[in-house]
Scaffold this motif. Sequence first.
Motif, PDB file in Angstrom:
ATOM      1  N   TYR A   1     -84.983  17.007  37.914  1.00 21.24           N
ATOM      2  CA  TYR A   1     -85.342  16.397  39.205  1.00 21.24           C
ATOM      3  C   TYR A   1     -86.199  17.350  40.039  1.00 21.24           C
ATOM      4  O   TYR A   1     -87.249  16.955  40.576  1.00 21.24           O
ATOM      5  N   GLU A   2     -85.787  18.601  40.149  1.00 16.88           N
ATOM      6  CA  GLU A   2     -86.513  19.564  40.970  1.00 16.88           C
ATOM      7  C   GLU A   2     -87.904  19.847  40.401  1.00 16.88           C
ATOM      8  O   GLU A   2     -88.861  20.036  41.148  1.00 16.88           O
ATOM      9  N   ALA A   3     -88.014  19.866  39.074  1.00 12.87           N
ATOM     10  CA  ALA A   3     -89.317  20.130  38.464  1.00 12.87           C
ATOM     11  C   ALA A   3     -90.319  19.035  38.799  1.00 12.87           C
ATOM     12  O   ALA A   3     -91.481  19.313  39.125  1.00 12.87           O
ATOM     13  N   ILE A   4     -89.878  17.772  38.726  1.00 10.37           N
ATOM     14  CA  ILE A   4     -90.778  16.657  39.046  1.00 10.37           C
ATOM     15  C   ILE A   4     -91.040  16.588  40.545  1.00 10.37           C
ATOM     16  O   ILE A   4     -92.169  16.347  40.986  1.00 10.37           O
ATOM     17  N   ARG A   5     -90.016  16.826  41.349  1.00 13.61           N
ATOM     18  CA  ARG A   5     -90.178  16.778  42.810  1.00 13.61           C
ATOM     19  C   ARG A   5     -91.194  17.817  43.283  1.00 13.61           C
ATOM     20  O   ARG A   5     -92.026  17.543  44.155  1.00 13.61           O
ATOM     21  N   LYS A   6     -91.155  18.999  42.713  1.00 12.25           N
ATOM     22  CA  LYS A   6     -92.016  20.094  43.172  1.00 12.25           C
ATOM     23  C   LYS A   6     -93.418  20.045  42.560  1.00 12.25           C
ATOM     24  O   LYS A   6     -94.321  20.731  43.052  1.00 12.25           O
ATOM     25  N   TYR A   7     -93.592  19.257  41.521  1.00 10.27           N
ATOM     26  CA  TYR A   7     -94.891  19.208  40.855  1.00 10.27           C
ATOM     27  C   TYR A   7     -95.951  18.623  41.787  1.00 10.27           C
ATOM     28  O   TYR A   7     -95.735  17.620  42.462  1.00 10.27           O
ATOM     29  N   SER A   8     -97.116  19.258  41.829  1.00 10.68           N
ATOM     30  CA  SER A   8     -98.231  18.791  42.653  1.00 10.68           C
ATOM     31  C   SER A   8     -99.219  18.026  41.785  1.00 10.68           C
ATOM     32  O   SER A   8     -99.666  18.545  40.749  1.00 10.68           O
ATOM     33  N   PHE A   9     -99.544  16.811  42.194  1.00 12.62           N
ATOM     34  CA  PHE A   9    -100.515  16.015  41.455  1.00 12.62           C
ATOM     35  C   PHE A   9    -101.816  16.802  41.280  1.00 12.62           C
ATOM     36  O   PHE A   9    -102.333  17.386  42.232  1.00 12.62           O
ATOM     37  N   GLY A  10    -102.329  16.803  40.066  1.00  8.32           N
ATOM     38  CA  GLY A  10    -103.572  17.502  39.790  1.00  8.32           C
ATOM     39  C   GLY A  10    -103.381  18.865  39.170  1.00  8.32           C
ATOM     40  O   GLY A  10    -104.301  19.392  38.537  1.00  8.32           O
ATOM     41  N   ALA A  11    -102.177  19.448  39.344  1.00 10.45           N
ATOM     42  CA  ALA A  11    -101.904  20.730  38.707  1.00 10.45           C
ATOM     43  C   ALA A  11    -101.698  20.524  37.207  1.00 10.45           C
ATOM     44  O   ALA A  11    -101.389  19.419  36.758  1.00 10.45           O
ATOM     45  N   ASP A  12    -101.877  21.580  36.449  1.00  9.31           N
ATOM     46  CA  ASP A  12    -101.661  21.490  35.012  1.00  9.31           C
ATOM     47  C   ASP A  12    -100.189  21.137  34.748  1.00  9.31           C
ATOM     48  O   ASP A  12     -99.286  21.901  35.125  1.00  9.31           O
ATOM     49  N   PRO A  13     -99.916  19.988  34.116  1.00 12.88           N
ATOM     50  CA  PRO A  13     -98.528  19.541  33.966  1.00 12.88           C
ATOM     51  C   PRO A  13     -97.706  20.401  33.019  1.00 12.88           C
ATOM     52  O   PRO A  13     -96.483  20.433  33.136  1.00 12.88           O
ATOM     53  N   VAL A  14     -98.365  21.090  32.103  1.00 14.94           N
ATOM     54  CA  VAL A  14     -97.628  21.933  31.161  1.00 14.94           C
ATOM     55  C   VAL A  14     -97.190  23.227  31.837  1.00 14.94           C
ATOM     56  O   VAL A  14     -96.006  23.586  31.835  1.00 14.94           O
ATOM     57  N   THR A  15     -98.133  23.936  32.459  1.00 17.57           N
ATOM     58  CA  THR A  15     -97.797  25.218  33.083  1.00 17.57           C
ATOM     59  C   THR A  15     -97.080  25.053  34.421  1.00 17.57           C
ATOM     60  O   THR A  15     -96.341  25.949  34.826  1.00 17.57           O
ATOM     61  N   SER A  16     -97.287  23.921  35.096  1.00 23.87           N
ATOM     62  CA  SER A  16     -96.700  23.727  36.430  1.00 23.87           C
ATOM     63  C   SER A  16     -95.407  22.926  36.411  1.00 23.87           C
ATOM     64  O   SER A  16     -94.666  22.932  37.395  1.00 23.87           O
TER      65      SER A  16
END
Length: 476
Positions: free
Chosen positions: A418-433
Motif C-alpha cells: 500500500y505504501e509503495a503505491i501511495r508514495k509512487y509519483s506518476f511519471g517516475a520509473d516504476p521499477v526503481t521508484s
Amino acid sequence: MRRYIRALLLCTVFAVFSGLFVYSKLVYSDAPVGGNGPKRGLSPPRVPGGRRGAADKTGPQSQHWYNSWLFVSVFEEGDRWEVWPVKFRRKRPQFLSAFQSLTEATSIMTAGKAGSSEIKSTAMTGYIMRQQGQLEAGGGGVQSRPDPAMHLAVVACGDRLEETLTMIKSAVLFSIKHIYLHIFAEDQLHASFMEALESWPGFIHSKFNYTVYSISFPSENAAEWKKLFKPCASQRLFLPLILKDVESVVYVDSDILFLQPVDRLWEFLSQFNSSQLAAMAPEHEEPRIAWYNRFARHPFYGRTGINSGVMLMNMTRMRSFFFKNDMTSVGLRWEELLMPLLQKYKLNITWGDQDLLNIIFSHNPECLLEFPCRWNYRPDHCIYGSNCASAEEDGIYILHGNRGVYHDRKQPAFRAVYEAIRKYSFGADPVTSLLEPLEEELMKTTHTYCGKTHPLFTKKLAHSLADVNRKAPSGR
C-alpha cells in the motif's frame, strides 16, 4: 441615389458576413466536406445521478489545432448550480466570434437539458474528465473509435479518502482500456476527490473519466441501510438501481489494490454463461478456518461463502432477473428483494451487505461465477500459512487489505504494498521508484506468515510495472 448606395452597402456587408460564417463552419467543423471524417460529439453519456464539470486538460493536439472551453452556468433542480463545459476546436490564428460560440453553446446546453428531469436529486456536482481519442493523419483529423470503457465503482465514507485514491491510482496506472470511475462519497469528501484527481498529470487523465455521487439510499429506510455493518458499505447493493444506464460494473472496496490491469478482471464478463450475472471470490479456501461454515446464522453460498470486496456485476441482467428466495414462492426483482431480506435477517447477519449477498446467491447459485482467490487476496490467505493455491501458482492479482491492515503494523507485507503505491509519483520509473523499494521493504516482513510469501506480492506486479515502463509516454 443614396438609397441605392445604402442598399448596396447593406447587401455587401451581409454577403461578407455570410461568407465568413460559411467559411468558419467549414474550417471549424470536425467533419470534412463529404462526410467521411469524424463528427462532433458531446462528452460520454450522462449517467443518472452524475453531473458534468471539469474539462479535459489533455488530449491529442496537433501543431495546428488547440482546444478552447466555454463554461456556461446552468441553474439545476433543487437550487443547485453546475458548470457544463462546451469544447470548441479552433485553428490558429483564426478567430471564432463570441456570438457564434455562445450560440453553439446554447444549442448544446438546451439539448443537454432535455434529459435533466432524470437526474436524481441526491446527486452532487461531479467532474467528468473527457478523452477526445483523436488521431491526426494526412493533415486531417481522423477519429478512432475507442473500445467501450470499463466501469469501476467504489464507495468512500469517513477517513477513506486517501485509501480510495490509492486504489484508483493502482487501477488507472495499469489499465489498458479506458476506465469510467463511479465514486460514491459523503458530500464533505467531494471537493477533496476532485482536487486530487484534477492534480494528476495529463497522460494519466487521458486514461479515465469520473463522476462523484452523493451517498443515496431509499428514503424510507435510509438510516437503517447507512448504518448496516460499516458506514455507507451497503451502497453497493443499490448500484443496479442508481446506475441505470450502465450495463456492467466492477465494484471494489476502498481497500483494494490492483496489481495488474483491471482489464483482466473485466474479461470475466465474456465468460459469463446465459444465467450468470455476477462474479466474486470465495470467502475462504480452507473450510477449517473459514467463518461462514462455522459461525453464520443464515444461508450462505457454497462451502465457505463469498467475499464481496471485489464484485463484477452485469447490472442489466440483475435488473431484469427474478431471484428465488425463502420469503415468497415467486421470484423477486432486485429492488423488491433487498428490504424484505434485511428485515428477515437483520438480527442474524454480521458482515452486513456481504451477508445479504451470500443469502441471495445461496438461493440462486447458478447466477454466480466464482473466480479464484488471487483476484481477492486477503490476510486470511496467509495469516495462518499460505492457503490460496491460485496465488501460489501465478501470484496475487488483486490485494485486499481488509481489517485496516494498510494502516497498522499487524500485516506489514500488506502495508508495504500500500505504501509503495501511495508514495509512487506518476511519471517516475516504476521499477526503481516502486518495485525495488517495495521488494526491499517486503524482505523486512519475513518474520510474519504473510511476509514469508512475499514473492507472491510482486510476481504479477513486476509484469504490470514492466508494461507501464514500456508504454510510458516520452517527454512527460
